[in-house]
Design a protein around this motif. Structure first.
Motif, PDB file in Angstrom:
ATOM      1  N   ALA A  85       0.856  -1.199   0.000  1.00  0.00           N
ATOM      2  CA  ALA A  85       0.000   0.000   0.000  1.00  0.00           C
ATOM      3  C   ALA A  85       0.886   1.241   0.000  1.00  0.00           C
ATOM      4  CB  ALA A  85      -0.933  -0.021   1.202  1.00  0.00           C
ATOM      5  N   VAL A  86       1.618   1.457  -1.109  1.00  0.00           N
ATOM      6  CA  VAL A  86       2.601   2.536  -1.167  1.00  0.00           C
ATOM      7  C   VAL A  86       1.962   3.915  -1.124  1.00  0.00           C
ATOM      8  CG1 VAL A  86       4.308   1.118  -2.355  1.00  0.00           C
ATOM      9  CG2 VAL A  86       2.607   2.385  -3.687  1.00  0.00           C
ATOM     10  N   ASP A  87       0.683   4.030  -1.448  1.00  0.00           N
ATOM     11  CA  ASP A  87       0.019   5.334  -1.458  1.00  0.00           C
ATOM     12  C   ASP A  87      -0.509   5.735  -0.087  1.00  0.00           C
ATOM     13  OD1 ASP A  87       0.473   5.596  -4.186  1.00  0.00           O
ATOM     14  OD2 ASP A  87      -1.387   4.544  -4.711  1.00  0.00           O
ATOM     15  N   HIS A  88      -0.513   4.819   0.860  1.00  0.00           N
ATOM     16  CA  HIS A  88      -1.000   5.149   2.196  1.00  0.00           C
ATOM     17  C   HIS A  88       0.104   5.875   2.969  1.00  0.00           C
ATOM     18  CE1 HIS A  88      -2.633   4.671   6.238  1.00  0.00           C
ATOM     19  NE2 HIS A  88      -3.793   4.290   5.682  1.00  0.00           N
ATOM     20  N   PRO A  89      -0.226   6.951   3.705  1.00  0.00           N
ATOM     21  CA  PRO A  89       0.827   7.695   4.435  1.00  0.00           C
ATOM     22  C   PRO A  89       1.573   6.850   5.461  1.00  0.00           C
ATOM     23  CG  PRO A  89      -1.380   8.423   5.076  1.00  0.00           C
ATOM     24  CD  PRO A  89      -1.550   7.575   3.862  1.00  0.00           C
ATOM     25  N   LEU A  90       0.924   5.846   6.051  1.00  0.00           N
ATOM     26  CA  LEU A  90       1.607   5.016   7.042  1.00  0.00           C
ATOM     27  C   LEU A  90       2.702   4.180   6.402  1.00  0.00           C
ATOM     28  CD1 LEU A  90       1.780   4.110   9.984  1.00  0.00           C
ATOM     29  CD2 LEU A  90       0.036   2.379   9.498  1.00  0.00           C
ATOM     30  N   PHE A  91       2.579   3.857   5.117  1.00  0.00           N
ATOM     31  CA  PHE A  91       3.621   3.079   4.436  1.00  0.00           C
ATOM     32  C   PHE A  91       4.953   3.820   4.480  1.00  0.00           C
ATOM     33  CE2 PHE A  91       6.243   1.922   0.849  1.00  0.00           C
ATOM     34  CZ  PHE A  91       6.177   0.545   0.813  1.00  0.00           C
ATOM     35  N   ALA A 336     -11.858   1.484   9.844  1.00  0.00           N
ATOM     36  CA  ALA A 336     -12.096   1.235   8.422  1.00  0.00           C
ATOM     37  C   ALA A 336     -10.838   0.718   7.734  1.00  0.00           C
ATOM     38  CB  ALA A 336     -12.583   2.516   7.750  1.00  0.00           C
ATOM     39  N   GLU A 337      -9.675   1.271   8.092  1.00  0.00           N
ATOM     40  CA  GLU A 337      -8.419   0.846   7.470  1.00  0.00           C
ATOM     41  C   GLU A 337      -8.038  -0.568   7.857  1.00  0.00           C
ATOM     42  OE1 GLU A 337      -6.086   5.143   7.094  1.00  0.00           O
ATOM     43  OE2 GLU A 337      -5.930   3.960   8.938  1.00  0.00           O
ATOM     44  N   TYR A 341      -5.911  -3.042   5.296  1.00  0.00           N
ATOM     45  CA  TYR A 341      -4.449  -3.017   5.371  1.00  0.00           C
ATOM     46  C   TYR A 341      -3.937  -3.894   6.515  1.00  0.00           C
ATOM     47  CZ  TYR A 341      -5.292   1.191   2.596  1.00  0.00           C
ATOM     48  OH  TYR A 341      -5.729   2.085   1.659  1.00  0.00           O
ATOM     49  N   MET A 342      -2.636  -4.269   6.386  1.00  0.00           N
ATOM     50  CA  MET A 342      -1.979  -5.048   7.430  1.00  0.00           C
ATOM     51  C   MET A 342      -0.479  -4.801   7.370  1.00  0.00           C
ATOM     52  SD  MET A 342      -2.441  -7.081   9.961  1.00  0.00           S
ATOM     53  CE  MET A 342      -1.316  -7.903  11.080  1.00  0.00           C
TER      54      MET A 342
END
Length: 414
Positions: A85-91, A336-337, A341-342
């Motif tokens: 999930a490269v577009d998620h800020p947590l990545f 929701a996330e 995601y994991m």
């Protein structure tokens, strides 16, 4: 331990002048941060106050922290076909920039060190409009976790100046080790190892005194005649000149009919070395590290060390991976996330094995030997950190020989 009794009297509510100390002519009470720092310094000065000085403990802690620190930590889609999930800020926070002053390696290494030291590692989650921007480790704070009546947690932070603040559960990333009480704060592995370290320090101190103090009682001098004061003084001076580690093993020039009776005593006889080995075993058990990885020469390199490394990853680090992943999932993702995601460690770097094993694995993954390929060329190249090639995202198609068998080897012309 007189300082500890005095501290107990102070905290027990003694007279006012007993609860204050002087610092440059100014008085301050036991709640003053300077007094608390003095207490911590006194505790660290006691035997075993710094267990990291023990070589086996230092090695075990470094194996844990540096192994966790070196491995990539990604945020993946739960649907494996979507990948990272490269577009998620947590990545980016987990994989590239956890905060404004640490690399991912430094952040993970420090958090794992705090986990081993305190039984729990804390980091403040810095958010903006619901997006995780930073993870700031709280190693410089004293953090006290409190469980409320509704089972939620709040965290009281105290910095070194004595300033306090309170954070909610959704503002803290908490990674906890095993705890046998309430599960809110884990049990420190360094505290568990302190008993073995104290005993090891005592043995090392006794051995050091054997070398530092005298000629290690190599034997006795015997004669049938009575020695004069002058002769005794001369012999004593001769012994002192030959004492110390530099003169170990050398013999004396005897006079006055003296006979030497050497003592047959070694460190092995006193079992000092064996005791130290058993203490290293105890430290290895506490940290879950195979003894050869603590630099004990029991398994020659190449004849079984690979299996021990695999054991270390599967039975020691793998539970730590799960602990990290589920803590991040719980604390850093919204409800929701969590459905999409994991977090996931990539432990492949620790499981690669030899070049021969890697070649055989990748060959079979690409369909060598007539089997069906289950990895694309680009996936195989990514494991070796090689760039993708055009047309490398499709599974290799097996070719058919004249006998009908599937193979990836082109048939030579007749």
């Amino acid at each position: 331990m007189n300082w500890l009794r005095g501290l107990g009297a102070m905290l027990g509510g003694g007279p006012r002048n007993a609860t204050q100390q002087k610092d440059g002519g100014r008085e301050y009470g036991v709640r003053d941060p300077r007094f608390l720092e003095a207490v911590r310094a006194a505790m660290d000065g006691t035997p075993g106050g710094d267990v990291m000085r023990n070589g086996a403990v230092n090695r075990a802690v470094r194996l844990h922290c540096e192994s966790i620190g070196m491995l990539p930590l990604h945020l993946n889609y739960q649907d494996e076909s979507k990948g990272k999930a490269v577009d998620h800020p947590l990545f980016s926070v987990l994989h590239r920039t956890p905060n404004n002053w640490q690399t991912p390696y430094e952040f993970k290494r420090l958090m794992q060190a705090q986990l081993l030291k305190n039984g729990v590692a804390y980091a403040q989650i810095v958010r903006s409009r619901g997006r995780v921007l930073q993870l700031q480790p709280l190693a410089k704070f004293h953090v006290q976790a409190k469980q409320n009546q509704d089972w939620s947690l709040t965290y009281e932070l105290t910095n070194r100046n004595g300033t306090r603040s309170t954070l909610r559960q959704d503002e803290i990333l908490a990674i906890r080790d095993l705890d046998l009480s309430d599960g809110v704060v884990g049990q420190s592995k360094l505290e568990q190892a302190k008993g073995a370290v104290l005993l090891s320090a005592s043995i090392n101190k006794a051995v050091q005194k054997l070398f530092d103090n005298n000629m290690m009682a190599g034997g006795s001098l015997q004669t049938d005649v009575k020695l004069s004061s002058e002769v005794r003084a001369s012999i004593r001076q001769s012994l002192e000149e030959r004492s110390g580690p530099d003169m170990a093993g050398k013999w004396l020039l005897l006079e006055e009919g003296l006979k030497a009776n050497p003592f047959k005593q070694t460190l092995e006889d006193s079992q000092q070395v064996e005791n130290l080995r058993r203490l290293i075993e105890e430290i290895a058990r506490i940290f879950g590290v195979p003894r050869p990885l603590l630099m004990m020469d029991e398994t020659s390199w190449g004849s079984g060390i690979e299996a021990l490394a695999l054991f270390f990853v599967q039975y020691c680090l793998a539970p730590q991976f799960v602990n990290w992943e589920q803590a991040i999932y719980r604390d850093c993702l919204t409800e929701a996330e969590k459905q999409e995601y994991m977090p996931k460690f990539n432990e492949r770097a620790l499981l690669r094995g030899s070049m021969k094993d890697q070649a055989e694995f990748l060959s079979k993954a690409l369909g060598s030997g007539g089997g069906r390929a289950w990895m694309t060329p680009n996936e195989a190249r990514s494991l070796s950190e090689m760039a993708n090639i055009d047309g490398g995202d499709e599974l290799p198609q097996p070719t058919t020989t004249s006998t009908g068998a599937a193979t990836n080897v082109t048939q030579k012309p007749a």
